[in-house]
Structures are given as C-alpha cells and as structure tokens.
Design a protein around this motif. Structure first.
Motif, PDB file in Angstrom:
ATOM      1  N   GLY A   1       0.797  -1.229   0.000  1.00  0.00           N
ATOM      2  CA  GLY A   1       0.000   0.000   0.000  1.00  0.00           C
ATOM      3  C   GLY A   1       0.827   1.275   0.000  1.00  0.00           C
ATOM      4  N   ASP A   2       0.577   2.126   0.996  1.00  0.00           N
ATOM      5  CA  ASP A   2       1.269   3.409   1.101  1.00  0.00           C
ATOM      6  C   ASP A   2       2.771   3.258   1.320  1.00  0.00           C
ATOM      7  N   HIS A   3       3.219   2.091   1.716  1.00  0.00           N
ATOM      8  CA  HIS A   3       4.637   1.854   1.988  1.00  0.00           C
ATOM      9  C   HIS A   3       5.427   1.431   0.747  1.00  0.00           C
ATOM     10  N   ALA A   4       4.775   1.341  -0.382  1.00  0.00           N
ATOM     11  CA  ALA A   4       5.417   0.834  -1.591  1.00  0.00           C
ATOM     12  C   ALA A   4       6.602   1.672  -2.049  1.00  0.00           C
ATOM     13  N   HIS A   5       6.615   2.937  -1.732  1.00  0.00           N
ATOM     14  CA  HIS A   5       7.674   3.822  -2.237  1.00  0.00           C
ATOM     15  C   HIS A   5       8.529   4.397  -1.112  1.00  0.00           C
ATOM     16  N   GLY A   6       8.694   3.670  -0.036  1.00  0.00           N
ATOM     17  CA  GLY A   6       9.482   4.170   1.080  1.00  0.00           C
ATOM     18  C   GLY A   6      10.420   3.119   1.605  1.00  0.00           C
ATOM     19  N   CYS A   7      11.035   3.442   2.690  1.00  0.00           N
ATOM     20  CA  CYS A   7      11.962   2.523   3.350  1.00  0.00           C
ATOM     21  C   CYS A   7      11.327   2.087   4.663  1.00  0.00           C
TER      22      CYS A   7
END
Length: 143
Positions: free
Chosen positions: A17-23
């Motif tokens: 979800g929202d974590h797809a583009h983070g660390c």
C-alpha cells in the motif's frame, strides 16, 4: 541470519500500500543475540527488538551498560526493588519495566545517554534549559 541473530518474526521490507515507495521495515524480533551481534552494537531506529537472555540481575545491568549508546532499556521482573535498582544502575535515558516501551508521552523528557541523542532532554520542562539562555544583569544606581 548471516549476522548471527535468529529472526523470530518480521525482518523484511514492508512494500504494501502506502509503503510501496518508502523505506519501511516490518516489525521484527531477533533472538540469539550476543554482545558481538551487530544489532546489539548499533543503534537501530525502527520496529526492531533484539532479545538477549542473561543469567542474573548483575549480568543484566552489565549487559545494558556495555554499550556506547544508552537510549532505552527494558527489564521484566515481579520484584519492585529490582526494578528500582535496574532503573538506578542502567545507563540509559529511558527505562521501561515490564514493557518494551512505556509509550513515552510528549510531555516527558526524552533523550539518551552516551552517544544516543544530543545529551539534552528534548521534550517536557527539561527542554527549556536547552532552548533558553539565562543572562544575569546587575545594575547599581547611586553611591
């Protein structure tokens, strides 16, 4: 695990979800941790818990204090006297008893000891000492 600990849960990136583009790291619990394990020697900011068993109270305090860091430590006990003694002897800025974290309130002073944090309490009334400068002025009028 190649660095010596056993991953009990977690240990992987969270890309949902929202974590797809983070660390983001999934909450992780590591066991079989020793004094030589990197996770024990490095300060980690993330949902990672390193579990290290000790034989007695003295070894628990010595283990906590054998670090160049001192942000937080936790002890699990039914002995209130031991809890107070641990809080007194552990060289950390925050101590939790029977919890991995007490859920620090934003009004409580927060800072570690040694190489953890700035050395100044970053919240609560203690932050006033860091954020202000005291000046004393004496003026004498007359003779």
């Amino acid at each position: 695990m190649e660095r010596g600990a056993t991953v009990l849960t977690g240990g992987s990136a969270d890309t949902d979800g929202d974590h797809a583009h983070g660390c983001f790291v999934r909450p992780t619990v590591l066991a079989d941790v020793t004094a030589e394990t990197a996770i024990w020697r490095e300060e980690v900011f993330g949902p990672v818990l390193a579990v290290r068993a000790v034989d007695d109270f003295t070894q628990a305090v010595d283990t906590v204090n054998d670090s160049e860091f001192g942000l937080a430590a936790a002890v699990f006990t039914r002995d209130l006297a031991s809890a107070y003694r641990f809080a007194d002897e552990a060289e950390c800025g925050q101590i939790a008893v029977n919890a991995t974290t007490p859920g620090w309130d934003v009004h409580l002073p927060f800072c570690g000891f040694h190489d953890s944090g700035t050395g100044y309490k970053e919240q609560g009334d203690e932050v006033l000492r860091f954020s202000t400068r005291v000046k004393t002025v004496a003026i004498h009028f007359g003779v």
